[in-house]
Design an enzyme around this catalytic site. Structure first.
Site, PDB file in Angstrom:
ATOM      1  N   SER A 130      -1.354  -1.579  48.436  1.00 54.32           N
ATOM      2  CA  SER A 130      -0.467  -0.453  48.742  1.00 54.32           C
ATOM      3  C   SER A 130       0.908  -0.648  48.122  1.00 54.32           C
ATOM      4  O   SER A 130       1.364  -1.768  47.922  1.00 54.32           O
ATOM      5  CB  SER A 130      -0.318  -0.299  50.255  1.00 54.32           C
ATOM      6  OG  SER A 130       0.543   0.787  50.527  1.00 54.32           O
ATOM      7  N   LYS A 184      -6.949  -1.193  54.926  1.00 54.57           N
ATOM      8  CA  LYS A 184      -6.201  -0.302  54.032  1.00 54.57           C
ATOM      9  C   LYS A 184      -6.445   1.163  54.414  1.00 54.57           C
ATOM     10  O   LYS A 184      -5.535   1.988  54.371  1.00 54.57           O
ATOM     11  CB  LYS A 184      -6.591  -0.548  52.560  1.00 54.57           C
ATOM     12  CG  LYS A 184      -5.949   0.437  51.578  1.00 54.57           C
ATOM     13  CD  LYS A 184      -4.436   0.333  51.605  1.00 54.57           C
ATOM     14  CE  LYS A 184      -3.609   1.168  50.687  1.00 54.57           C
ATOM     15  NZ  LYS A 184      -4.020   2.363  50.091  1.00 54.57           N
ATOM     16  N   HIS A 187      -4.324   1.903  57.297  1.00 56.85           N
ATOM     17  CA  HIS A 187      -2.951   2.016  56.770  1.00 56.85           C
ATOM     18  C   HIS A 187      -2.717   3.449  56.297  1.00 56.85           C
ATOM     19  O   HIS A 187      -1.715   4.083  56.608  1.00 56.85           O
ATOM     20  CB  HIS A 187      -2.746   1.010  55.627  1.00 56.85           C
ATOM     21  CG  HIS A 187      -1.537   1.269  54.767  1.00 56.85           C
ATOM     22  ND1 HIS A 187      -1.495   2.286  53.829  1.00 56.85           N
ATOM     23  CD2 HIS A 187      -0.328   0.684  54.712  1.00 56.85           C
ATOM     24  CE1 HIS A 187      -0.313   2.304  53.241  1.00 56.85           C
ATOM     25  NE2 HIS A 187       0.419   1.333  53.754  1.00 56.85           N
ATOM     26  N   ASN A 188      -3.660   3.969  55.544  1.00 59.37           N
ATOM     27  CA  ASN A 188      -3.497   5.316  55.000  1.00 59.37           C
ATOM     28  C   ASN A 188      -3.548   6.385  56.091  1.00 59.37           C
ATOM     29  O   ASN A 188      -2.839   7.381  56.015  1.00 59.37           O
ATOM     30  CB  ASN A 188      -4.569   5.601  53.936  1.00 59.37           C
ATOM     31  CG  ASN A 188      -4.217   4.956  52.604  1.00 59.37           C
ATOM     32  OD1 ASN A 188      -3.568   3.913  52.572  1.00 59.37           O
ATOM     33  ND2 ASN A 188      -4.639   5.544  51.516  1.00 59.37           N
ATOM     34  N   GLU A 191      -0.277   6.426  57.456  1.00 60.27           N
ATOM     35  CA  GLU A 191       0.577   7.067  56.423  1.00 60.27           C
ATOM     36  C   GLU A 191       0.510   8.601  56.562  1.00 60.27           C
ATOM     37  O   GLU A 191       1.533   9.286  56.566  1.00 60.27           O
ATOM     38  CB  GLU A 191       0.075   6.606  55.054  1.00 60.27           C
ATOM     39  CG  GLU A 191       0.673   7.274  53.833  1.00 60.27           C
ATOM     40  CD  GLU A 191      -0.019   6.778  52.538  1.00 60.27           C
ATOM     41  OE1 GLU A 191      -0.070   5.549  52.310  1.00 60.27           O
ATOM     42  OE2 GLU A 191      -0.521   7.622  51.767  1.00 60.27           O
TER      43      GLU A 191
HETATM   44  C1  6PG Z   1      -0.718   3.411  49.058  1.00 64.04           C
HETATM   45  C2  6PG Z   1      -1.198   4.849  49.163  1.00 64.04           C
HETATM   46  C3  6PG Z   1      -2.225   5.160  48.116  1.00 64.04           C
HETATM   47  C4  6PG Z   1      -2.846   6.542  48.232  1.00 64.04           C
HETATM   48  C5  6PG Z   1      -1.971   7.666  47.894  1.00 64.04           C
HETATM   49  C6  6PG Z   1      -2.612   9.049  47.948  1.00 64.04           C
HETATM   50  O1  6PG Z   1      -0.884   2.711  50.049  1.00 64.04           O
HETATM   51  O2  6PG Z   1      -0.158   3.028  48.027  1.00 64.04           O
HETATM   52  O3  6PG Z   1      -1.801   5.019  50.406  1.00 64.04           O
HETATM   53  O4  6PG Z   1      -3.224   4.215  48.254  1.00 64.04           O
HETATM   54  O5  6PG Z   1      -3.878   6.632  47.333  1.00 64.04           O
HETATM   55  O6  6PG Z   1      -0.816   7.625  48.604  1.00 64.04           O
HETATM   56  O7  6PG Z   1      -3.310   9.326  49.088  1.00 64.04           O
HETATM   57  P1  6PG Z   1      -3.776  10.816  49.423  1.00 64.04           P
HETATM   58  O8  6PG Z   1      -4.146  11.493  48.136  1.00 64.04           O
HETATM   59  O9  6PG Z   1      -4.957  10.681  50.303  1.00 64.04           O
HETATM   60  O10 6PG Z   1      -2.614  11.472  50.071  1.00 64.04           O
END
Ligand code: 6PG
Length: 473
Positions: A130, A184, A187-188, A191
């Site tokens: 990330s 991960k 994590h997302n 996010e």
């Molecule tokens: C990271 C982000 C990355 C992710 C994008 C787009 O941790 O660097 O999570 O891995 O791919 O931010 O995610 P989306 O297209 O699902 O919004």
């Protein structure tokens, strides 16, 4: 090539992430190799003219240039391409070599690949990375899982290229098999939830408080200097100041209000559903991105139901901004707590051997959800690494309790004024149910038994029961 000159690390996929990560590795004195089937990308890598970075268009030459056991990381789009690249790699690698998948692969795919590669004698690491392009270049946060011995072999490199927080690298072995990609994914999911909360904050500021861009910029700037300090607030502050050259308005205003998603947030929701574990703040974040895509439907509905949003205060009401900050803090805690709860549950089910304190530690820097508050989360799990839910930690309890007034005020006023704050609302309702000794779900059990004879359990009595609720005669 002499043994000592051989490359210590190989990268397949020379997009910006792959190229940046290689440059980061090279910065730390390692010889490294890159391969891509797009020769322009290989040329671009070689044109960097870095003495210890070597680009290859031939996968055989690439593999031959690596020191044994060979370490190859893939940074290619998730899905079938990963399987294809692995197939090609198996032709040029030998048993004992290490393959790392650094993309956003689904944990189920990683689980399968791990088992298949283990059978074939290869060492596989599924690693979440990330931090985006800048993170890859200057220090990402990394979440490797899978073969532990292989991790120990590459650990010195990963520790050097990671971001550092208080001297600690933001990388650690997460756990067995697909653990790295599971972590991960969560994590997302977090996010997504925090991004949704920030966009709702924007809505309250512009539609509820009638604030202009400059004032909104100042709010995020101030928040980023306080307890909400985080990467996502920081970039939001910057977005509220960014104007294209020659224009006198924010680029943001030209951007369509339809949010894309590559799918990791949806996977988090799905994985939670499979474990019967509630992560409603992540679910709502995914759903609102989906709703944003129905632009035409929203336009039709807006004609039928004209906007009823009403302004509470005009600009610069510091008291209310403080209330909103409380609501944000409360809801952000909930986003992290729900994600961590999912990790706790997945750990039981999948036997990953996750260490939640280590996960919080690794997330403190380099990654997209890095924030000051992760220090509190880290402290909570350091105190009790087996904590089932963050809300049960004493300090977190205090943080939530102090911010009740803010969340209740923001959610109720937004509702009255027709301003959509679904993630804030969910954070509050989740909390109110979470701390309920009694939920109204006895009624759901009664209904299920009424229409489907699904039976129910009774308080203080063992067994399952069924009632003939209505005389059918
Ligand atoms: C990271 C982000 C990355 C992710 C994008 C787009 O941790 O660097 O999570 O891995 O791919 O931010 O995610 P989306 O297209 O699902 O919004």
């Amino acid at each position: 090539m002499k043994k000592e000159n051989k490359n210590a690390f190989g990268m397949i996929g020379l997009g910006t992430m792959g190229s940046n990560l290689l440059q980061n590795i090279a910065d730390h004195g390692y010889n490294c190799a890159g391969y891509d089937n797009d020769s322009e990308k290989v040329d671009a890598l070689n044109n960097l003219n870095r003495e210890n970075i070597h680009g290859f268009s031939d996968i055989n030459d690439f593999a031959k240039s690596l020191k044994s056991p060979k370490t190859v990381m893939m940074l290619v789009p998730a899905g079938k391409i990963v399987d294809k690249v692995i197939e090609e790699l198996l032709e040029v690698l030998a048993k004992g070599d290490i393959i790392i998948d650094g993309g956003n692969s689904h944990f189920n795919d990683t689980e399968r690949r791990y088992r298949e590669l283990e059978k074939k004698g290869f060492q596989f690491i599924g690693m979440g990375v990330s931090g985006g392009e800048e993170g890859a270049r200057k220090g990402p946060s990394m979440m490797p899982g899978g073969n532990k011995e292989a991790y120990e072999t590459v650990e010195p490199i990963l520790k050097k290229i990671a971001a550092h927080v208080n001297g600690d690298p933001t990388v650690a072995y997460m756990g067995e098999r697909s653990a790295g990609h599971f972590v991960k994914m969560v994590h997302n999911g977090i996010e997504y939830a925090i991004m949704q909360l920030i966009s709702e904050t924007y809505e309250v500021l512009r539609s509820g408080l009638n604030m202009k861009d400059e004032a909104i910029h100042k709010v995020f700037e101030k928040w980023n200097r306080g307890r909400l300090q985080s990467y996502l607030i920081e970039i939001t502050r910057d977005i509220f100041a960014y104007k294209e050259k020659g224009t006198d308005y924010l680029l943001l205003h030209d951007i369509k209000d339809e949010a894309d998603a590559k799918g990791t947030g949806k996977w988090t929701s799905q994985a939670a559903k499979d474990l019967n574990l509630p992560v409603p703040i992540i679910d709502i974040a995914v759903s609102m991105r989906n709703l944003s895509k129905y632009k035409n439907l929203r336009i039709s509905a807006s004609r039928l139901y004209p906007d009823s949003r009403s302004v509470k205060h005009d600009d610069k009401d510091d008291g209310y901004i403080h209330t909103l900050e409380q609501a944000f803090y409360f809801s952000m805690i909930s986003a992290y707590a729900q994600g961590m709860h999912l990790l706790y549950r997945a750990n039981e089910e999948y036997d990953y051997k996750l260490k939640l304190d280590l996960i919080a530690k690794v997330w403190r820097g380099g990654c997209i959800i890095r924030s000051k508050f992760l220090e509190n989360i880290y402290a909570a799990y350091k105190e009790n690494s087996n904590l089932e839910h963050l809300f049960l930690n004493d300090d977190i309890h205090k943080s939530l309790a102090e911010n009740f007034p803010g969340i209740r005020t923001v959610v109720s006023e937004a509702a009255l004024r027709g301003i959509a704050v679904p993630a804030f609302s969910v954070a509050l309702s989740y909390f109110d149910n979470f701390r309920s000794k009694e939920m109204p779900t006895n009624l759901i059990q009664a209904q299920r038994d009424y229409f489907g004879s699904h039976t129910y359990e009774l308080q203080g009595k063992k067994g399952t029961f069924h009632t003939q609720w209505k005389d059918m005669g």
